[in-house]
Design a protein around this motif. Sequence first.
Motif, PDB file in Angstrom:
ATOM      1  N   PRO A  81       3.531 -99.153 -94.852  1.00 48.78           N
ATOM      2  CA  PRO A  81       3.807 -97.715 -94.892  1.00 48.78           C
ATOM      3  C   PRO A  81       2.913 -96.969 -93.902  1.00 48.78           C
ATOM      4  CG  PRO A  81       2.325 -98.265 -96.655  1.00 48.78           C
ATOM      5  CD  PRO A  81       2.639 -99.567 -95.949  1.00 48.78           C
ATOM      6  N   ARG A  82       3.154 -95.667 -93.759  1.00 51.40           N
ATOM      7  CA  ARG A  82       2.317 -94.861 -92.880  1.00 51.40           C
ATOM      8  C   ARG A  82       2.107 -93.482 -93.503  1.00 51.40           C
ATOM      9  NH1 ARG A  82       5.600 -91.361 -89.827  1.00 51.40           N
ATOM     10  NH2 ARG A  82       7.829 -91.780 -90.128  1.00 51.40           N
ATOM     11  N   LEU A  83       1.044 -92.838 -93.101  1.00 48.66           N
ATOM     12  CA  LEU A  83       0.716 -91.519 -93.613  1.00 48.66           C
ATOM     13  C   LEU A  83       1.354 -90.436 -92.751  1.00 48.66           C
ATOM     14  CD1 LEU A  83      -1.076 -89.603 -95.430  1.00 48.66           C
ATOM     15  CD2 LEU A  83      -2.834 -89.855 -93.649  1.00 48.66           C
ATOM     16  N   VAL A  84       2.025 -89.493 -93.403  1.00 45.03           N
ATOM     17  CA  VAL A  84       2.602 -88.332 -92.708  1.00 45.03           C
ATOM     18  C   VAL A  84       1.903 -87.087 -93.251  1.00 45.03           C
ATOM     19  CG1 VAL A  84       4.668 -87.000 -92.193  1.00 45.03           C
ATOM     20  CG2 VAL A  84       4.825 -89.490 -92.428  1.00 45.03           C
ATOM     21  N   ILE A  85       1.099 -86.446 -92.409  1.00 48.27           N
ATOM     22  CA  ILE A  85       0.285 -85.308 -92.841  1.00 48.27           C
ATOM     23  C   ILE A  85       1.053 -84.003 -92.679  1.00 48.27           C
ATOM     24  CG2 ILE A  85      -1.858 -84.054 -92.464  1.00 48.27           C
ATOM     25  CD1 ILE A  85      -3.038 -86.654 -91.339  1.00 48.27           C
ATOM     26  N   ARG A  86       1.093 -83.232 -93.779  1.00 51.59           N
ATOM     27  CA  ARG A  86       1.748 -81.915 -93.743  1.00 51.59           C
ATOM     28  C   ARG A  86       0.854 -80.890 -94.453  1.00 51.59           C
ATOM     29  NH1 ARG A  86       6.328 -85.231 -95.139  1.00 51.59           N
ATOM     30  NH2 ARG A  86       7.698 -85.577 -93.332  1.00 51.59           N
ATOM     31  N   GLU A  87       1.436 -79.786 -94.848  1.00 52.84           N
ATOM     32  CA  GLU A  87       0.667 -78.631 -95.327  1.00 52.84           C
ATOM     33  C   GLU A  87      -0.054 -78.857 -96.654  1.00 52.84           C
ATOM     34  OE1 GLU A  87       3.945 -75.499 -93.461  1.00 52.84           O
ATOM     35  OE2 GLU A  87       3.752 -75.764 -95.620  1.00 52.84           O
ATOM     36  N   SER A  88       0.435 -79.729 -97.504  1.00 58.56           N
ATOM     37  CA  SER A  88      -0.103 -79.824 -98.865  1.00 58.56           C
ATOM     38  C   SER A  88      -1.528 -80.381 -98.932  1.00 58.56           C
ATOM     39  CB  SER A  88       0.813 -80.675 -99.745  1.00 58.56           C
ATOM     40  OG  SER A  88       0.805 -82.026 -99.324  1.00 58.56           O
ATOM     41  N   THR A  89      -2.069 -80.857 -97.804  1.00 60.65           N
ATOM     42  CA  THR A  89      -3.462 -81.331 -97.811  1.00 60.65           C
ATOM     43  C   THR A  89      -4.316 -80.647 -96.752  1.00 60.65           C
ATOM     44  OG1 THR A  89      -2.866 -83.162 -96.325  1.00 60.65           O
ATOM     45  CG2 THR A  89      -2.881 -83.626 -98.689  1.00 60.65           C
ATOM     46  N   THR A  90      -3.780 -79.662 -96.089  1.00 62.35           N
ATOM     47  CA  THR A  90      -4.541 -79.004 -95.018  1.00 62.35           C
ATOM     48  C   THR A  90      -4.893 -77.576 -95.412  1.00 62.35           C
ATOM     49  OG1 THR A  90      -2.487 -78.299 -93.941  1.00 62.35           O
ATOM     50  CG2 THR A  90      -3.442 -80.393 -93.221  1.00 62.35           C
ATOM     51  N   GLY A  91      -5.911 -77.043 -94.746  1.00 62.59           N
ATOM     52  CA  GLY A  91      -6.273 -75.634 -94.949  1.00 62.59           C
ATOM     53  C   GLY A  91      -7.098 -75.366 -96.185  1.00 62.59           C
ATOM     54  N   ILE A  92      -7.768 -76.400 -96.730  1.00 68.29           N
ATOM     55  CA  ILE A  92      -8.546 -76.199 -97.956  1.00 68.29           C
ATOM     56  C   ILE A  92     -10.013 -75.889 -97.628  1.00 68.29           C
ATOM     57  CG2 ILE A  92      -9.329 -77.312-100.082  1.00 68.29           C
ATOM     58  CD1 ILE A  92      -6.848 -79.028 -99.990  1.00 68.29           C
ATOM     59  N   ASP A  93     -10.543 -74.895 -98.298  1.00 70.72           N
ATOM     60  CA  ASP A  93     -11.974 -74.591 -98.173  1.00 70.72           C
ATOM     61  C   ASP A  93     -12.682 -75.219 -99.373  1.00 70.72           C
ATOM     62  OD1 ASP A  93     -14.493 -73.627 -97.862  1.00 70.72           O
ATOM     63  OD2 ASP A  93     -13.979 -71.510 -98.108  1.00 70.72           O
ATOM     64  N   LEU A  94     -13.308 -76.376 -99.157  1.00 65.23           N
ATOM     65  CA  LEU A  94     -13.921 -77.112-100.254  1.00 65.23           C
ATOM     66  C   LEU A  94     -15.142 -76.412-100.844  1.00 65.23           C
ATOM     67  CD1 LEU A  94     -13.550 -80.763 -98.949  1.00 65.23           C
ATOM     68  CD2 LEU A  94     -12.329 -79.704-100.830  1.00 65.23           C
ATOM     69  N   SER A  95     -15.641 -75.401-100.188  1.00 65.21           N
ATOM     70  CA  SER A  95     -16.797 -74.661-100.725  1.00 65.21           C
ATOM     71  C   SER A  95     -16.411 -73.889-101.998  1.00 65.21           C
ATOM     72  CB  SER A  95     -17.343 -73.686 -99.678  1.00 65.21           C
ATOM     73  OG  SER A  95     -16.381 -72.684 -99.369  1.00 65.21           O
ATOM     74  N   ASN A  96     -15.096 -73.714-102.193  1.00 67.48           N
ATOM     75  CA  ASN A  96     -14.622 -72.981-103.372  1.00 67.48           C
ATOM     76  C   ASN A  96     -14.522 -73.869-104.611  1.00 67.48           C
ATOM     77  OD1 ASN A  96     -14.329 -70.558-101.956  1.00 67.48           O
ATOM     78  ND2 ASN A  96     -12.299 -71.156-101.222  1.00 67.48           N
ATOM     79  N   PHE A  97     -14.731 -75.175-104.433  1.00 70.03           N
ATOM     80  CA  PHE A  97     -14.572 -76.085-105.538  1.00 70.03           C
ATOM     81  C   PHE A  97     -15.851 -76.249-106.336  1.00 70.03           C
ATOM     82  CE2 PHE A  97     -10.984 -77.256-102.893  1.00 70.03           C
ATOM     83  CZ  PHE A  97      -9.966 -77.409-103.856  1.00 70.03           C
ATOM     84  N   LEU A  98     -15.684 -76.918-107.485  1.00 72.41           N
ATOM     85  CA  LEU A  98     -16.829 -77.175-108.360  1.00 72.41           C
ATOM     86  C   LEU A  98     -17.880 -78.014-107.653  1.00 72.41           C
ATOM     87  CD1 LEU A  98     -14.903 -78.041-111.664  1.00 72.41           C
ATOM     88  CD2 LEU A  98     -16.022 -75.884-111.076  1.00 72.41           C
TER      89      LEU A  98
END
Length: 339
Positions: free
Chosen positions: A322-339
């Motif tokens: 298989p191969r990875l197809v990167i789209r919007e559902s994993t991009t644009g996250i600011d991890l500083s907002n997480f726990l």
Amino acid sequence: MATMDEIAKKAGVSQATVSRVINGNTSVNPALREKVMYWVRKLDYQPNATARSLVNNKSYLLGLIIPDISNPYFSEVVQSIEEEAENNGYNIILCNSNGSSTKEKKHIKTLLSRQVDGFLIVPTNQKDTYLHKLKRDQIPVVVFTQQMAKYDSVAVDHKYGGSLAAKHLIDLGHTKLGFIGSKGEEKFRGYLSIIKKHGLSFKEEYFIESSGWLQLSTHDSYNKVCNYLKNKKRSLQATAFFANNDLAAFGAIQAFEEFGFSVPEKIAIVGFDNTSLAAICRPALTSIAQPTGSIGSLAVELLLKRINGQAEKDIAKILLEPRLVIRESTTGIDLSNFL
């Protein structure tokens, strides 16, 4: 009505070659076979199916059993199977088991009564004995989308697919990776192996169980994620989730967003299958792509070799990557907002 002679002249081959193509002989060069089939379709050639079956002692029918026709992934594989079968002079009889072993057994009996030349099956339960009866009766069977002991198979390396999902999320900076599905899945094993390789832990609160053919739907996943979030009192334990398939991912996205966890701003989601819907949903879904075209065509090719006595004696195990197809559902996250 067109004749074999007309097709032979148009394709620039002998009538014998046209006959071999129409009768599903896999020894014909693929390019030449496609050329002949082009003229078969162009001239609307209609072979006498009854006479053809009597002469060759074959029905030129393939039995095809899948667990869920509503899943776009299986629909895409079926399309590939149908095209490859047609190119070899075969038709398919499609049956939907709906994830039920009882229905699967009934379909097998029905297809046997129709005298199919072989079976293409996605088993709902590999331990069911009636599948082994086909083997004992020397009826050609190819298992596809999964591997099964003592059966020819065409599958995708799900463990590697799971590792691709974990690596992608870790590369984005995630350290709390969740999973939606069954821990018995090869996908989860691959996912977990990369998590551990990077010195991270997988906690029970990162897991949302959704297993079984009928429990991998959008609706079921939506309900499971909603219940998970209610039990956690609207808190989110992980920053990213890998879903067992695209349908489960779609349900998860809907549930997370209804609870205020927008995708991809507050939670990352990865699916599996890369169905046609993955690119058009919003947000577009990052997914592990399976080569549906190759799965279908190789499964038919392998089955026809068994039917025609041209396959190797050893069981064939084809494992595709298989191969990875990167789209919007994993991009644009600011991890500083997480726990």
